[in-house]
Scaffold this motif. Sequence first.
Motif, PDB file in Angstrom:
ATOM      1  N   LYS A  75       0.931  -1.219  -0.030  1.00 55.19           N
ATOM      2  CA  LYS A  75      -0.082   0.251   0.047  1.00 55.19           C
ATOM      3  C   LYS A  75       1.016   1.115   0.054  1.00 55.19           C
ATOM      4  O   LYS A  75       1.889   1.234   0.284  1.00 55.19           O
ATOM      5  N   THR A  76       0.585   2.362  -0.804  1.00 55.05           N
ATOM      6  CA  THR A  76       1.095   3.505  -0.728  1.00 55.05           C
ATOM      7  C   THR A  76       0.721   4.457   0.183  1.00 55.05           C
ATOM      8  O   THR A  76      -0.757   4.887   0.669  1.00 55.05           O
ATOM      9  N   GLN A  77       1.676   4.946   0.980  1.00 54.20           N
ATOM     10  CA  GLN A  77       1.297   6.043   2.307  1.00 54.20           C
ATOM     11  C   GLN A  77       0.930   7.409   1.501  1.00 54.20           C
ATOM     12  O   GLN A  77       1.566   7.785   0.632  1.00 54.20           O
ATOM     13  N   THR A  78      -0.239   8.073   2.014  1.00 57.53           N
ATOM     14  CA  THR A  78      -0.414   9.369   1.543  1.00 57.53           C
ATOM     15  C   THR A  78      -0.678  10.219   2.848  1.00 57.53           C
ATOM     16  O   THR A  78      -0.755   9.559   3.701  1.00 57.53           O
ATOM     17  N   GLY A  79      -0.818  11.484   2.268  1.00 61.03           N
ATOM     18  CA  GLY A  79      -1.200  12.546   3.621  1.00 61.03           C
ATOM     19  C   GLY A  79      -2.537  13.137   3.209  1.00 61.03           C
ATOM     20  O   GLY A  79      -2.675  13.590   2.019  1.00 61.03           O
ATOM     21  N   ILE A  80      -3.581  13.135   3.990  1.00 59.20           N
ATOM     22  CA  ILE A  80      -4.829  13.704   3.816  1.00 59.20           C
ATOM     23  C   ILE A  80      -4.974  14.637   4.808  1.00 59.20           C
ATOM     24  O   ILE A  80      -4.865  14.556   5.868  1.00 59.20           O
ATOM     25  N   ARG A  81      -5.577  15.870   4.428  1.00 58.20           N
ATOM     26  CA  ARG A  81      -5.921  16.893   5.281  1.00 58.20           C
ATOM     27  C   ARG A  81      -7.399  17.091   5.713  1.00 58.20           C
ATOM     28  O   ARG A  81      -8.140  17.045   4.574  1.00 58.20           O
ATOM     29  N   PHE A  82      -7.770  17.135   6.896  1.00 58.96           N
ATOM     30  CA  PHE A  82      -9.270  17.126   7.354  1.00 58.96           C
ATOM     31  C   PHE A  82      -9.368  18.518   8.217  1.00 58.96           C
ATOM     32  O   PHE A  82      -8.500  18.691   8.903  1.00 58.96           O
ATOM     33  N   ASP A 126       1.355   3.267 -15.716  1.00 55.79           N
ATOM     34  CA  ASP A 126       2.180   4.687 -15.654  1.00 55.79           C
ATOM     35  C   ASP A 126       1.289   5.532 -14.723  1.00 55.79           C
ATOM     36  O   ASP A 126       1.634   6.622 -14.361  1.00 55.79           O
ATOM     37  N   GLU A 127       0.046   5.340 -14.467  1.00 51.25           N
ATOM     38  CA  GLU A 127      -0.734   6.068 -13.769  1.00 51.25           C
ATOM     39  C   GLU A 127      -0.767   5.772 -12.167  1.00 51.25           C
ATOM     40  O   GLU A 127      -1.290   6.598 -11.287  1.00 51.25           O
ATOM     41  N   ARG A 128      -0.282   4.700 -11.800  1.00 51.36           N
ATOM     42  CA  ARG A 128      -0.241   4.340 -10.523  1.00 51.36           C
ATOM     43  C   ARG A 128       0.652   5.125  -9.740  1.00 51.36           C
ATOM     44  O   ARG A 128       1.950   5.341 -10.240  1.00 51.36           O
ATOM     45  N   TYR A 129       0.308   5.375  -8.621  1.00 50.27           N
ATOM     46  CA  TYR A 129       1.583   6.247  -7.642  1.00 50.27           C
ATOM     47  C   TYR A 129       2.369   5.087  -6.973  1.00 50.27           C
ATOM     48  O   TYR A 129       1.904   4.352  -6.121  1.00 50.27           O
ATOM     49  N   ILE A 130       3.613   5.331  -7.363  1.00 53.12           N
ATOM     50  CA  ILE A 130       4.479   4.465  -6.850  1.00 53.12           C
ATOM     51  C   ILE A 130       5.585   5.421  -6.428  1.00 53.12           C
ATOM     52  O   ILE A 130       6.451   5.886  -7.001  1.00 53.12           O
ATOM     53  N   PRO A 131       5.792   5.492  -5.007  1.00 57.80           N
ATOM     54  CA  PRO A 131       6.777   6.443  -4.490  1.00 57.80           C
ATOM     55  C   PRO A 131       8.162   5.816  -4.856  1.00 57.80           C
ATOM     56  O   PRO A 131       8.536   4.901  -4.989  1.00 57.80           O
TER      57      PRO A 131
END
Length: 63
Positions: free
Chosen positions: A5-12, A58-63
């Motif tokens: 799984k790819t880690q993301t940052g979400i603001r709330f 190529d659209e997949r987010y891979i850090p």
Amino acid sequence: MATNKTQTGIRFEAEMLAKITHIAKKNRRSLNTQLEFLAQECIEKYELENGEIPVSDDERYIP
């Protein structure tokens, strides 16, 4: 623990975060698992109404 799984940052906003955390606890889920669940529900609903969303490598987010 390894994961694919790819880690993301979400603001709330604080109130929204408090409410979604409350829902997660009621569902006996972590906040992260609740957000994944809601995202999957959203994707499934969208694809039911609009067809499968194609995602190329190529659209997949891979850090």
